[in-house]
Design a protein around this motif. Sequence first.
Motif, PDB file in Angstrom:
ATOM      1  N   PRO A 188     -18.676  51.835   2.979  1.00 36.18           N
ATOM      2  CA  PRO A 188     -17.980  52.467   4.109  1.00 36.18           C
ATOM      3  C   PRO A 188     -16.771  53.292   3.668  1.00 36.18           C
ATOM      4  CG  PRO A 188     -18.359  50.140   4.520  1.00 36.18           C
ATOM      5  CD  PRO A 188     -18.687  50.379   3.088  1.00 36.18           C
ATOM      6  N   TRP A 189     -16.380  53.161   2.404  1.00 35.21           N
ATOM      7  CA  TRP A 189     -15.267  53.945   1.879  1.00 35.21           C
ATOM      8  C   TRP A 189     -15.786  54.813   0.748  1.00 35.21           C
ATOM      9  CZ3 TRP A 189     -15.759  48.658   1.899  1.00 35.21           C
ATOM     10  CH2 TRP A 189     -15.185  48.023   2.991  1.00 35.21           C
ATOM     11  N   ASN A 190     -15.011  55.834   0.422  1.00 36.06           N
ATOM     12  CA  ASN A 190     -15.407  56.717  -0.664  1.00 36.06           C
ATOM     13  C   ASN A 190     -15.549  55.929  -1.964  1.00 36.06           C
ATOM     14  OD1 ASN A 190     -15.555  59.024  -2.429  1.00 36.06           O
ATOM     15  ND2 ASN A 190     -13.410  58.600  -2.891  1.00 36.06           N
ATOM     16  N   HIS A 197      -9.205  58.170  -1.833  1.00 42.11           N
ATOM     17  CA  HIS A 197      -9.757  57.022  -1.104  1.00 42.11           C
ATOM     18  C   HIS A 197      -9.792  57.290   0.399  1.00 42.11           C
ATOM     19  CE1 HIS A 197      -5.520  56.136  -0.265  1.00 42.11           C
ATOM     20  NE2 HIS A 197      -5.939  55.315   0.669  1.00 42.11           N
ATOM     21  N   GLU A 198      -9.092  58.334   0.836  1.00 38.37           N
ATOM     22  CA  GLU A 198      -9.087  58.648   2.265  1.00 38.37           C
ATOM     23  C   GLU A 198     -10.277  59.529   2.670  1.00 38.37           C
ATOM     24  OE1 GLU A 198      -5.260  60.384   2.794  1.00 38.37           O
ATOM     25  OE2 GLU A 198      -4.314  58.459   3.196  1.00 38.37           O
ATOM     26  N   VAL A 200     -13.486  60.759   4.062  1.00 43.83           N
ATOM     27  CA  VAL A 200     -14.229  60.117   5.146  1.00 43.83           C
ATOM     28  C   VAL A 200     -15.700  59.913   4.761  1.00 43.83           C
ATOM     29  CG1 VAL A 200     -14.866  62.253   6.315  1.00 43.83           C
ATOM     30  CG2 VAL A 200     -14.551  60.201   7.641  1.00 43.83           C
ATOM     31  N   VAL A 201     -16.265  58.809   5.231  1.00 41.18           N
ATOM     32  CA  VAL A 201     -17.686  58.519   5.024  1.00 41.18           C
ATOM     33  C   VAL A 201     -18.340  58.441   6.394  1.00 41.18           C
ATOM     34  CG1 VAL A 201     -19.345  56.812   4.177  1.00 41.18           C
ATOM     35  CG2 VAL A 201     -17.258  57.262   2.894  1.00 41.18           C
ATOM     36  N   HIS A 202     -19.364  59.249   6.613  1.00 46.18           N
ATOM     37  CA  HIS A 202     -20.009  59.259   7.929  1.00 46.18           C
ATOM     38  C   HIS A 202     -21.185  58.306   8.027  1.00 46.18           C
ATOM     39  CE1 HIS A 202     -18.190  63.473   8.030  1.00 46.18           C
ATOM     40  NE2 HIS A 202     -17.601  62.810   8.991  1.00 46.18           N
ATOM     41  N   GLU A 203     -21.782  58.027   6.898  1.00 46.23           N
ATOM     42  CA  GLU A 203     -22.965  57.157   6.935  1.00 46.23           C
ATOM     43  C   GLU A 203     -23.047  56.383   5.636  1.00 46.23           C
ATOM     44  OE1 GLU A 203     -26.643  59.253   7.712  1.00 46.23           O
ATOM     45  OE2 GLU A 203     -27.846  57.496   7.180  1.00 46.23           O
TER      46      GLU A 203
ATOM     47  N   THR B 130      -9.943  63.626  10.568  1.00 45.99           N
ATOM     48  CA  THR B 130     -10.990  63.583   9.558  1.00 45.99           C
ATOM     49  C   THR B 130     -12.197  64.372  10.071  1.00 45.99           C
ATOM     50  OG1 THR B 130     -11.520  61.486  10.555  1.00 45.99           O
ATOM     51  CG2 THR B 130     -10.370  61.410   8.473  1.00 45.99           C
ATOM     52  N   PRO B 131     -13.027  64.900   9.157  1.00 50.35           N
ATOM     53  CA  PRO B 131     -14.131  65.750   9.593  1.00 50.35           C
ATOM     54  C   PRO B 131     -15.137  65.018  10.469  1.00 50.35           C
ATOM     55  CG  PRO B 131     -13.996  65.624   7.190  1.00 50.35           C
ATOM     56  CD  PRO B 131     -12.942  64.743   7.720  1.00 50.35           C
ATOM     57  N   MET B 135     -17.228  61.114  16.156  1.00 53.24           N
ATOM     58  CA  MET B 135     -18.109  60.207  15.406  1.00 53.24           C
ATOM     59  C   MET B 135     -17.486  58.829  15.253  1.00 53.24           C
ATOM     60  SD  MET B 135     -19.472  62.746  12.453  1.00 53.24           S
ATOM     61  CE  MET B 135     -20.732  61.666  11.840  1.00 53.24           C
ATOM     62  N   PHE B 136     -18.346  57.841  15.186  1.00 58.32           N
ATOM     63  CA  PHE B 136     -17.921  56.480  14.891  1.00 58.32           C
ATOM     64  C   PHE B 136     -18.279  56.223  13.436  1.00 58.32           C
ATOM     65  CE2 PHE B 136     -19.055  51.836  15.007  1.00 58.32           C
ATOM     66  CZ  PHE B 136     -17.740  51.409  14.960  1.00 58.32           C
ATOM     67  N   LEU B 137     -17.283  55.945  12.620  1.00 62.48           N
ATOM     68  CA  LEU B 137     -17.500  55.845  11.183  1.00 62.48           C
ATOM     69  C   LEU B 137     -17.830  54.414  10.763  1.00 62.48           C
ATOM     70  CD1 LEU B 137     -14.539  58.100   9.994  1.00 62.48           C
ATOM     71  CD2 LEU B 137     -16.912  58.739  10.428  1.00 62.48           C
ATOM     72  N   PRO B 138     -18.490  54.270   9.616  1.00 62.06           N
ATOM     73  CA  PRO B 138     -18.858  52.923   9.169  1.00 62.06           C
ATOM     74  C   PRO B 138     -17.650  52.026   8.894  1.00 62.06           C
ATOM     75  CG  PRO B 138     -20.044  54.594   7.925  1.00 62.06           C
ATOM     76  CD  PRO B 138     -19.031  55.317   8.733  1.00 62.06           C
ATOM     77  N   ASN B 139     -16.477  52.612   8.680  1.00 66.69           N
ATOM     78  CA  ASN B 139     -15.309  51.761   8.423  1.00 66.69           C
ATOM     79  C   ASN B 139     -14.600  51.378   9.716  1.00 66.69           C
ATOM     80  OD1 ASN B 139     -13.982  54.048   9.190  1.00 66.69           O
ATOM     81  ND2 ASN B 139     -12.878  54.359   7.277  1.00 66.69           N
ATOM     82  N   ASN B 255     -15.000  45.693   8.040  1.00 60.56           N
ATOM     83  CA  ASN B 255     -14.741  46.982   7.392  1.00 60.56           C
ATOM     84  C   ASN B 255     -13.434  47.577   7.886  1.00 60.56           C
ATOM     85  OD1 ASN B 255     -17.116  46.805   6.040  1.00 60.56           O
ATOM     86  ND2 ASN B 255     -18.231  48.252   7.290  1.00 60.56           N
ATOM     87  N   ARG B 262      -6.370  48.479   2.978  1.00 63.53           N
ATOM     88  CA  ARG B 262      -6.360  49.458   1.871  1.00 63.53           C
ATOM     89  C   ARG B 262      -5.414  50.609   2.168  1.00 63.53           C
ATOM     90  NH1 ARG B 262     -11.787  50.044  -0.912  1.00 63.53           N
ATOM     91  NH2 ARG B 262     -11.361  52.253  -0.813  1.00 63.53           N
ATOM     92  N   ASP B 263      -5.370  51.008   3.444  1.00 58.79           N
ATOM     93  CA  ASP B 263      -4.560  52.177   3.793  1.00 58.79           C
ATOM     94  C   ASP B 263      -3.061  51.946   3.613  1.00 58.79           C
ATOM     95  OD1 ASP B 263      -6.782  53.552   4.360  1.00 58.79           O
ATOM     96  OD2 ASP B 263      -6.606  53.482   6.547  1.00 58.79           O
TER      97      ASP B 263
END
Lengths: 280, 706
Positions: A188-190, A197-198, A200-203, B130-131, B135-139, B255, B262-263
């Motif tokens: 879920p993270w890069n 590390h920021e 974004v991950v979409h899938e 964020t791009p 959207m709903f992100l996995p995190n 997540n 982490r942030d």
Amino acid sequence: MRITAYVLVADPNYLRESLLSYYDHVDRIVLSYDENATSWTGTPIPVAECLAVIDDLDVDGKCERMPGHFARLEHHPLENETYQRQLALDEAGKDADWVLQLDTDEVMLDPPQFFRSLERAEATGASAMDYPSRWLYTQVSAGRYLEASTRFWGLAASYPGALAVRKATQLRLCRQTDAALYRVDMRPWNTDPAHSHETVVHEVIPAESAVLHYSWVRDHDTIRKKFGWSGHAEDYTQPVNYLRWAHRQRHPIRTILTNPLRRRDWYRLVSVDEPTGGTR
Amino acid sequence: MTLTASIVVVGANDPGRLRDTLSSLETLATPPVETLVIDASTGSECARLTAEEFPRVAVVNQPRLGTASSPLWLGCSRSTADVVVFLEAGSVVQESSWLDELLAPYADTRVSGVGGRVVPQTREDREQDTPGIGMFLPNGAFTKNFSEDPGRLIEVDHLPASNMSFRRGILSALLNASEPNHGTLDNDAVAACLAVRRTGGALVFQPSASVHYDPTHGDNRGQRLVDQRTVYRRRRDHLALLVRSFGWRNPVVLNYIRTTTRDQGTYLWLTASHMRSHKLTGERRSLATRLRALWMLTGIPAELIGLPAGAVKAASSTRRIGGASPDGEGHRELRARSVVLSEITVNDEQKWQALCKVALEPNPFLDPRFLMSAARCLPTTTDIRLVIVEDGDQWLAVMPLSVVGRFAGMPLRYASTAGEFLGKRASLCTPLIDAQKPDVAASALLRHLASRRSRLPGLIEITLLPDDGPVAVALRRAGIALRIPVQERSRFARAYTDFSSGVTSPDHFSTKRKKQFDRKRRGLERELGAPIEFISHESSASALTSLLILEAAGWKGSRGGILNKKGPEKEWFLTYMDQFIQDGDCRIFELRSGETTAYMSLSLISGNTAFGTIDAYNEDFRRLSPGMIGRVLEQQALGTDPLVKAFDPCTHPKYADATALYPDSREMVSLLLGTRFTGRIALRARPFLRALLRRNDEQDSRADHE
């Protein structure tokens, strides 16, 4: 959704496996190569051998040859690469919604997942898809490879550029583009150490569904040639690169154990099903 | 088909902003069916403005607390059109075709909601996000970017609260099934969108339906300065939203916690960079400026404390909107509630009765005819709370629970299916569960019991439950899936006749007993002077009267037969029996010879099973065991009934002779479920404590012996 692909024909290693992994899913494949079988750096490349391999596997006649003059020695090799890719992309995008741009040593491990992600990217309005590659450094024995990892042997994705782009996308450098990206990763993270590390991950997809990049998996003779014709030839032709590669191939355990001591170039030992082709 | 639309303007607390919005709506090419304003202001300016300048617009006051304080809920419940459109006060429609553009995607029946662009008035106000649009992100994070124009219709996971619409029927069902109030309008909108997505509905973003929005006008919305209280609330509400939408065990919750943790490195990095003696430009920083940078570190505790606060907030009102069922059967929107019997309406009774007909395991003692009659006649039913699982207009599960005291070795109060009334009057306490969706219903039932909304103790006893029955299986499976410990408190075997086994009484008798049975039967015929007949009266009121008279004449009558009972009890029995007789759901048998009745019995029919309720014999012939003969013949008669597949005589095993008359038996268990924290702890500790006590007792007895 109509999907085509282009390939830069230069390296016969893993070419068959790469093309066959997505051959059934695309409508057309544009083969871009230098008409004089010369690389971006002016060295000879085995184009004829590659075309013979492609002719053999192209049972449906999907592959279209597009020769051109890309060995423009007055330009930087990476500029030549970008130029060649853009021409191939424009040609492949003429009758397509999306164009795949995989190198010939990149093999899709799970093509259905790749195309599912592509459909999702299309639905969300993205113009390019970053899909994770697992970067293989060298083969240490049959089915055993050194794979790029995090410092502490974690999973690391590599993103050489968007592996699929919408038609008429403008490439910035090689496969990279400024278009709106849909980014797929294995966590879920890069997981790419080269990105923040920021990022974004979409899938998220399993590691088993990533693209396998047999980047430096070659025999000694071929790797030296590859360093010469690569767009990064200026860096790669430094002797230290080959010496390190050869040393790490001989001492894989030592290489992975010393990961924490290095600032970059981290690896882990993985088992990968042996492809039917390859050079070893 | 052309869809109609209601426009709901929410967040109206500034007359100026409200006027801008309502004025822009007057330019629409296709006007809405109605326009509602949800008045969130403390004064009356917004209402007055609307009445004076926009007389066709209706104003709805927004309460401060409760479900009705959610503007989504208010707007949806008050609107009447096919599609309900939400606009935030301050949003200004630019194009007259805005509503048409917003409604166009509904031509696709898959589409449940449509949102449009929200373009800030100035370029500086555009979100730096964020791009990805909506959207709903996995995190666990969400992207917005609703000001961007993708150039075409795209699918999104959530919609902008300032410019969104839903099919009213779908939104109404979702809001009824869930707690709509998530703290802010944005969170309410996200929760509703996530619920829509889980039901399989599509949400689309229509860039051509755009509104302009001034985030800084009138209030402090869009303020750039983010203080620690804001980041704390943001983390708290976000985590609570995720838990309430997906449940605790969804990976996205973990997540999100990991992402937040982490942030925090960003604060360290920012503080370190601001404490350097020189800026990147080479300019020197003063010591005071550098020390002030330490203040940034207070953001870390603010964000991290927001996480447990979010968990507490979610736990205090955990009510998952749908969620996966243990068997992975899609995502359904189920509603669970607990009500006392007196609150059950006539409409509810009909749904309850419908559930009885499709129940996984029949139980006439949980039939509304049985229980609601008791509720109207007997005061002992006031402690029964009915736990109901509903899917729209359909009931999926019903379980009666009464809070009772503590039992030996358990310090906690518990709720049991066998309370004061059912404990005495019901021979079976199997909950009613829809045969089509057993796992979904059982899961929703247990999930509701695990929430505080059930207003029941955290320890539940489900007693008189057939152990090998599908209901017990479904409950155990749901318990495993929800990590609710299920322990067996007691078990016993009870007589039963399964007509599909092919063995009917007296086939299973020993030779000696069979001879005894035949001898007594012949003796009875001799005594009565004629061959005996076994007559089925089906559902006959006169036969019931005869049975009650026979009962009153015998030993059962002297110990509390129906006719000898006090008024309310007798009234209850006659009331519910009257209903069963009218519906043809009982069987009354009579063993007689000539005009003499030797035995009568009454069984209730539920599903495909008959349940023995009352029987009585003529004590003049006690010597010849008319009860034994009657019970054997009763089984044979029921075995020929095409509607009956099994017979539960509801005979306690302490009546060994009677139990031996039936060829089969089934295990009845009493299950304890630790639905909440204290109950779980108590149940998990119980085996160890019992073992400890037993060992202690053994040591004591050994010491006494020595």
